[in-house]
Design a protein around this motif. Structure first.
Motif, PDB file in Angstrom:
ATOM      1  N   LEU A  48      52.431  36.571  33.750  1.00 16.73           N
ATOM      2  CA  LEU A  48      52.890  37.792  34.403  1.00 16.73           C
ATOM      3  C   LEU A  48      52.877  39.006  33.484  1.00 16.73           C
ATOM      4  O   LEU A  48      52.878  40.143  33.953  1.00 16.73           O
ATOM      5  CB  LEU A  48      54.311  37.596  34.953  1.00 16.73           C
ATOM      6  N   ASN A  49      52.874  38.776  32.184  1.00 15.29           N
ATOM      7  CA  ASN A  49      52.935  39.871  31.202  1.00 15.29           C
ATOM      8  C   ASN A  49      51.850  39.694  30.142  1.00 15.29           C
ATOM      9  O   ASN A  49      52.147  39.432  28.976  1.00 15.29           O
ATOM     10  CB  ASN A  49      54.318  39.897  30.539  1.00 15.29           C
ATOM     11  N   PRO A  50      50.579  39.841  30.511  1.00 15.60           N
ATOM     12  CA  PRO A  50      49.509  39.598  29.541  1.00 15.60           C
ATOM     13  C   PRO A  50      49.452  40.618  28.408  1.00 15.60           C
ATOM     14  O   PRO A  50      48.911  40.323  27.346  1.00 15.60           O
ATOM     15  CB  PRO A  50      48.237  39.659  30.397  1.00 15.60           C
ATOM     16  N   ALA A  51      50.008  41.794  28.593  1.00 16.26           N
ATOM     17  CA  ALA A  51      49.952  42.816  27.544  1.00 16.26           C
ATOM     18  C   ALA A  51      50.974  42.568  26.440  1.00 16.26           C
ATOM     19  O   ALA A  51      50.852  43.110  25.353  1.00 16.26           O
ATOM     20  CB  ALA A  51      50.183  44.195  28.145  1.00 16.26           C
ATOM     21  N   SER A  52      51.978  41.747  26.710  1.00 14.85           N
ATOM     22  CA  SER A  52      53.014  41.477  25.706  1.00 14.85           C
ATOM     23  C   SER A  52      52.516  40.445  24.703  1.00 14.85           C
ATOM     24  O   SER A  52      51.725  39.565  25.040  1.00 14.85           O
ATOM     25  CB  SER A  52      54.282  40.955  26.385  1.00 14.85           C
ATOM     26  N   GLU A  53      52.988  40.574  23.474  1.00 16.64           N
ATOM     27  CA  GLU A  53      52.625  39.624  22.428  1.00 16.64           C
ATOM     28  C   GLU A  53      53.302  38.294  22.700  1.00 16.64           C
ATOM     29  O   GLU A  53      54.518  38.232  22.937  1.00 16.64           O
ATOM     30  CB  GLU A  53      53.059  40.153  21.063  1.00 16.64           C
ATOM     31  N   LYS A  54      52.535  37.217  22.670  1.00 22.03           N
ATOM     32  CA  LYS A  54      53.065  35.902  23.019  1.00 22.03           C
ATOM     33  C   LYS A  54      54.157  35.448  22.060  1.00 22.03           C
ATOM     34  O   LYS A  54      55.136  34.841  22.480  1.00 22.03           O
ATOM     35  CB  LYS A  54      51.943  34.870  23.075  1.00 22.03           C
TER      36      LYS A  54
END
Length: 127
Positions: free
Chosen positions: A68-74
């Motif tokens: 859901l949040n691909p732009a956030s750093e894993k």
């Protein structure tokens, strides 16, 4: 009585002026829109932790949170998720599921094109 030498007082005044200038470096860089990689990284890290914490509090799996949040750093999402998990376990808190129905905003957006298509379809049927 001996007066301080002029060069000594000049050096002190120069030092005070330099301290005042260096204190405003952040403000100056913001005014000039200069990039600050350390600050940008810290903001992305904090945002990723907040996303991970929110996902865990809502009862989402870590994989769903990543999707859901691909732009956030894993790594930061995982750190936030883990911190919230530990906090919830320690304080025996339950998950607070989302009450929003998926795609609640999409039908309203789809209704306008459908209405336009419906009007065009009716006009075509009448001919």
């Amino acid at each position: 009585m001996r007066k301080p030498a002029l060069p000594s007082s000049l050096a002190r005044a120069l030092l005070v002026a330099l301290l005042a200038l260096t204190a405003g470096c952040d403000m100056l860089s913001e005014l000039l829109d200069l990039p600050n990689p350390a600050r940008e990284h810290a903001m992305k890290e904090a945002e990723g932790r907040a996303v991970g914490s929110a996902c865990r509090h809502a009862g989402r799996s870590l994989e769903d949170c990543y999707a859901l949040n691909p732009a956030s750093e894993k790594a930061s999402v995982f750190a936030g998720w883990r911190d919230m998990n530990d906090y919830m376990m320690e304080h025996k808190l339950d998950v607070v599921p989302s009450r929003l129905v998926p795609n609640t905003l999409q039908p309203a957006a789809d209704a306008a094109p459908a209405a336009a298509d419906g009007a065009g379809g009716d006009a075509g049927a009448r001919q």
